[in-house]
Design an enzyme around this catalytic site. Sequence first.
Site, PDB file in Angstrom:
ATOM      1  N   VAL A 116      56.768  29.175  40.003  1.00 20.95           N
ATOM      2  CA  VAL A 116      57.479  30.309  40.582  1.00 20.95           C
ATOM      3  C   VAL A 116      58.988  30.232  40.382  1.00 20.95           C
ATOM      4  CG1 VAL A 116      57.840  29.346  42.910  1.00 20.95           C
ATOM      5  CG2 VAL A 116      57.430  31.802  42.631  1.00 20.95           C
ATOM      6  N   TYR A 117      59.533  29.076  40.039  1.00 18.61           N
ATOM      7  CA  TYR A 117      60.978  28.964  39.872  1.00 18.61           C
ATOM      8  C   TYR A 117      61.459  29.818  38.696  1.00 18.61           C
ATOM      9  CZ  TYR A 117      60.706  24.794  42.911  1.00 18.61           C
ATOM     10  OH  TYR A 117      60.485  23.920  43.947  1.00 18.61           O
ATOM     11  N   SER A 118      62.370  30.734  39.008  1.00 17.19           N
ATOM     12  CA  SER A 118      62.917  31.642  37.988  1.00 17.19           C
ATOM     13  C   SER A 118      61.809  32.288  37.168  1.00 17.19           C
ATOM     14  CB  SER A 118      63.900  30.903  37.078  1.00 17.19           C
ATOM     15  OG  SER A 118      65.008  30.435  37.813  1.00 17.19           O
TER      16      SER A 118
END
Length: 323
Positions: A60-62
């Site tokens: 989900v990061y960036s």
Amino acid sequence: MDYVTLGNTGLQVSKICLGCMSYGEPSRGNQPWSLDKDAAVPFFRQALDAGINFFDTANVYSAGSSEEITGQTLLSMTSRDDVVIATKVHGRMRPGPNGEGLSRKAILSEVDNSLRRLGTDYIDLYQIHRWDYNVPIEETLEALHDVVKAGKVRYLGASSMHAWQFTKALYLADANGWTKFVSMQNYYNLLYREEEREMLPLCADQGVGVIPWSPLARGRLTRPWDEATNRSELDEFGRSLYHDIDRPVVEAVLQLAAQRGVTPAQIALAWVLKNPVVTSPIVGATKAHHLADAVAATDLELSDDEIAMLEKPYRPHWVSGFR
């Protein structure tokens, strides 16, 4: 750099883990403060040169670009077998009812997507990012066991949740012969010590490795209380974690750092590392001195009096970090 085993496994990881949430395309996802690939590359080089072999990111990061940058950069600099890559699953990655969570469908889809973005054929440590209240934990555990047996994942880990939930997951995996979680990535630092009540003793008893996130409290432990940064101004979640009752703890860190002639970051990390249940705190780095401080902290010994000085101002908190 010293290396330690992750929980009851034979996996050797550095005493500092580089957190890769800070690296991702700013235009993707909801992290406008993140560094793009060109800006991120020097930090991976610095980490590898310091002996760090443990790298943590999440799908989900960036919006997936953190995984892309992490995989591409590491594989261009070193052998895949020389690094331990961890990522996570749970958050929303696409529209629709099955675009998030820990259902069998979501896990089997997202593990392949993470492998593609990372550019590798296996993940060393695959972690559930949060507890999914909408999916039976048995379904999640069996799906995770299957991705291990398929050779896509080497070890399984979990992240912030209640201790009773983690206990249930460990028990069910053992009872059904499924692959068990070997690590817990939880929220733990001098400003938030509630994990000392139940989660940390549970991990110690069960031989589970602990890899705390935000050991520097999103930088709050590294600077005067009223000093802001670009990330702190944009980080809504981070602002919800800290309150004025935390100010005396920060002041104690700054005071001790001045007395010892080291940085506040080194003091705060040395305190986390002194806990024998902690394996490898996850440290983010957007400036060269961030990693230098983290590595230096592994050799910094705090006396009993210094530890008492740091801990005395602490006041209990409501459960935070995942609710």
